[in-house]
Design an enzyme around this catalytic site. Structure first.
Site, PDB file in Angstrom:
ATOM      1  N   SER A   1      -9.024   1.018  15.736  1.00 52.13           N
ATOM      2  CA  SER A   1      -8.276   1.933  14.840  1.00 52.13           C
ATOM      3  C   SER A   1      -7.048   0.750  14.457  1.00 52.13           C
ATOM      4  O   SER A   1      -7.118  -0.265  15.048  1.00 52.13           O
ATOM      5  CB  SER A   1      -7.370   3.092  15.324  1.00 52.13           C
ATOM      6  OG  SER A   1      -7.035   2.325  16.660  1.00 52.13           O
TER       7      SER A   1
ATOM      8  N   ASP B   1     -11.128   1.386  11.455  1.00 51.99           N
ATOM      9  CA  ASP B   1     -11.179   2.267  11.052  1.00 51.99           C
ATOM     10  C   ASP B   1     -10.086   3.053  11.249  1.00 51.99           C
ATOM     11  O   ASP B   1      -8.984   3.013  11.922  1.00 51.99           O
ATOM     12  CB  ASP B   1     -11.858   3.127  12.457  1.00 51.99           C
ATOM     13  CG  ASP B   1     -12.483   4.591  12.939  1.00 51.99           C
ATOM     14  OD1 ASP B   1     -12.756   5.010  11.938  1.00 51.99           O
ATOM     15  OD2 ASP B   1     -11.850   4.844  14.110  1.00 51.99           O
TER      16      ASP B   1
ATOM     17  N   ASP C   1      -8.135   5.384   4.871  1.00 57.66           N
ATOM     18  CA  ASP C   1      -8.444   6.894   5.229  1.00 57.66           C
ATOM     19  C   ASP C   1      -6.647   7.214   3.726  1.00 57.66           C
ATOM     20  O   ASP C   1      -5.682   7.598   4.148  1.00 57.66           O
ATOM     21  CB  ASP C   1      -7.961   7.239   6.605  1.00 57.66           C
ATOM     22  CG  ASP C   1      -7.714   8.913   6.700  1.00 57.66           C
ATOM     23  OD1 ASP C   1      -8.103   9.804   5.527  1.00 57.66           O
ATOM     24  OD2 ASP C   1      -8.137   9.464   7.884  1.00 57.66           O
TER      25      ASP C   1
ATOM     26  N   GLY D   1     -12.347  13.771  18.517  1.00 55.82           N
ATOM     27  CA  GLY D   1     -12.215  13.877  19.903  1.00 55.82           C
ATOM     28  C   GLY D   1     -12.852  15.247  20.370  1.00 55.82           C
ATOM     29  O   GLY D   1     -13.800  15.357  20.665  1.00 55.82           O
TER      30      GLY D   1
ATOM     31  N   HIS E   1     -17.698  11.131  10.506  1.00 54.21           N
ATOM     32  CA  HIS E   1     -16.641  10.388  12.219  1.00 54.21           C
ATOM     33  C   HIS E   1     -16.677  12.080  12.776  1.00 54.21           C
ATOM     34  O   HIS E   1     -17.389  13.087  12.644  1.00 54.21           O
ATOM     35  CB  HIS E   1     -15.481  11.076  11.174  1.00 54.21           C
ATOM     36  CG  HIS E   1     -15.066   9.553  10.562  1.00 54.21           C
ATOM     37  ND1 HIS E   1     -13.846   9.281  10.710  1.00 54.21           N
ATOM     38  CD2 HIS E   1     -15.612   9.215   9.121  1.00 54.21           C
ATOM     39  CE1 HIS E   1     -13.397   7.837  10.234  1.00 54.21           C
ATOM     40  NE2 HIS E   1     -14.638   8.525   8.863  1.00 54.21           N
TER      41      HIS E   1
ATOM     42  N   ASN F   1     -19.160   8.113  13.665  1.00 55.63           N
ATOM     43  CA  ASN F   1     -18.878   6.953  14.581  1.00 55.63           C
ATOM     44  C   ASN F   1     -18.505   7.423  15.478  1.00 55.63           C
ATOM     45  O   ASN F   1     -18.329   9.062  15.930  1.00 55.63           O
ATOM     46  CB  ASN F   1     -17.228   6.833  13.806  1.00 55.63           C
ATOM     47  CG  ASN F   1     -16.854   6.363  12.207  1.00 55.63           C
ATOM     48  OD1 ASN F   1     -18.105   5.419  11.911  1.00 55.63           O
ATOM     49  ND2 ASN F   1     -15.760   6.640  11.491  1.00 55.63           N
TER      50      ASN F   1
END
Ligand code: G3H
Ligand code: ZN
Length: 285
Positions: free
Chosen positions: A50, A82, A104, A181, A208, A230
């Site tokens: 990320s 990412d 993104d 999460g 994702h 992911n």
């Protein structure tokens, strides 16, 4: 092996009906765990960082580490950015040798998302690097991309078709009911929507929020064109749980390796399990 472009891995997965796991890294132990699992499973793999990871460890460090790791295994490895949302970070990644970039722009209005994503596609394709775009917002908290559940909305299939045509992205991240999460309840993916998106875009789809999605839903998603999944949270959990246990066992531990090493082993097991579930085990070529 040298790093390979992301699309090389995903095209094969898409055509042959399996998915490649894309696992987040922040440090050496996480990387080593993923590569060890990939080697033992004979599986292609994507290593993703990320923007937060890049800020934490530095692009030069991460790139050098991933290249060194990839050279020591016989399976193909791609290095992916990412949730990039800044073309300057994308450019930095291209300079350091990332082989796949996500832009993104899912928080932007469609026209703007198309414009910004296309800019990254043009830059990346000029040097043989593939690009993932995102349409629709995925709930939960991803570093620097926080979306409240209320705000989250699913990908519109018609917009997806326009987005893919106008941007030239190589693979598309969609919002169909997964979240980043930990899940509060059981996720319930919108498969008719996924099917319609796939019918219109005909490129590999990216899922994702792959941690915690039940096995049957993962398999169904793969059968409908998902070729990249992911995983971050389940690795973090395994790493930290094991390290916590080791420290509790011996609070006076003075050797970080005695804590980090078992944490790394715990992650190897998680990654191997995912590779078997995604069908990528034995697919390295
Ligand atoms: O981009 C990263 C992934 O979408 C992380 O998903 O939190 O379910 O592991 P996860
Ligand atoms: Zn994500």
């Amino acid at each position: 092996m040298a790093l390979v472009p992301g699309i090389e891995l995903l095209r094969r997965a898409y055509e042959e009906g399996y998915a490649v796991g894309s696992f987040n890294i922040n440090n050496m132990e996480i990387l080593q765990a993923i590569l060890q699992a990939a080697e033992e499973e004979k599986s292609p793999v994507m290593i993703q960082t990320s923007q937060g990871a890049i800020k934490y460890a530095g692009a030069a460090y991460l790139a050098a580490m991933v290249k060194a790791g990839a050279e020591q295994v016989s399976v193909p490895v791609a290095l992916h950015l990412d949730h990039g949302d800044d073309w300057k970070v994308a450019l930095q990644c291209l300079r350091y040798g990332w082989t796949s970039l996500m832009y993104d722009g899912s928080h932007l209005p469609l026209e703007e998302n198309i414009r910004e994503t296309r800019r990254v596609v043009e830059m990346a394709h000029a040097v043989g690097v593939s690009v993932e775009g995102e349409l629709g917002r995925i709930s939960g908290v991803e570093e620097q991309v926080a979306v409240s559940e209320r705000e989250a909305f699913f990908t519109d299939p018609e917009e997806a078709e326009i987005f893919v045509r106008e941007t030239g992205v190589d693979y598309l991240a969609v919002s169909i009911g997964t979240a980043h999460g930990l899940y509060k309840g059981k996720p319930d993916l919108d498969f008719p929507r996924l099917e319609e998106i796939q019918r219109r875009v005909k490129i590999p789809i990216v899922l994702h929020g792959g941690s915690g999605v039940p096995e049957d839903q993962i398999k169904k998603a793969i059968s409908l064109g998902v070729a990249k999944i992911n995983i971050d949270t389940e690795l973090r959990q395994a790493f930290l749980k094991t390290m916590r246990e080791k420290l509790e066992e011996n609070p006076n531990q003075l050797d970080p390796r005695k804590v980090l090493g078992p944490g790394r082993d715990a992650m190897v097991a998680v990654v191997k399990e995912k590779m078997r579930l995604f069908g990528s085990s034995g697919k390295a070529r």
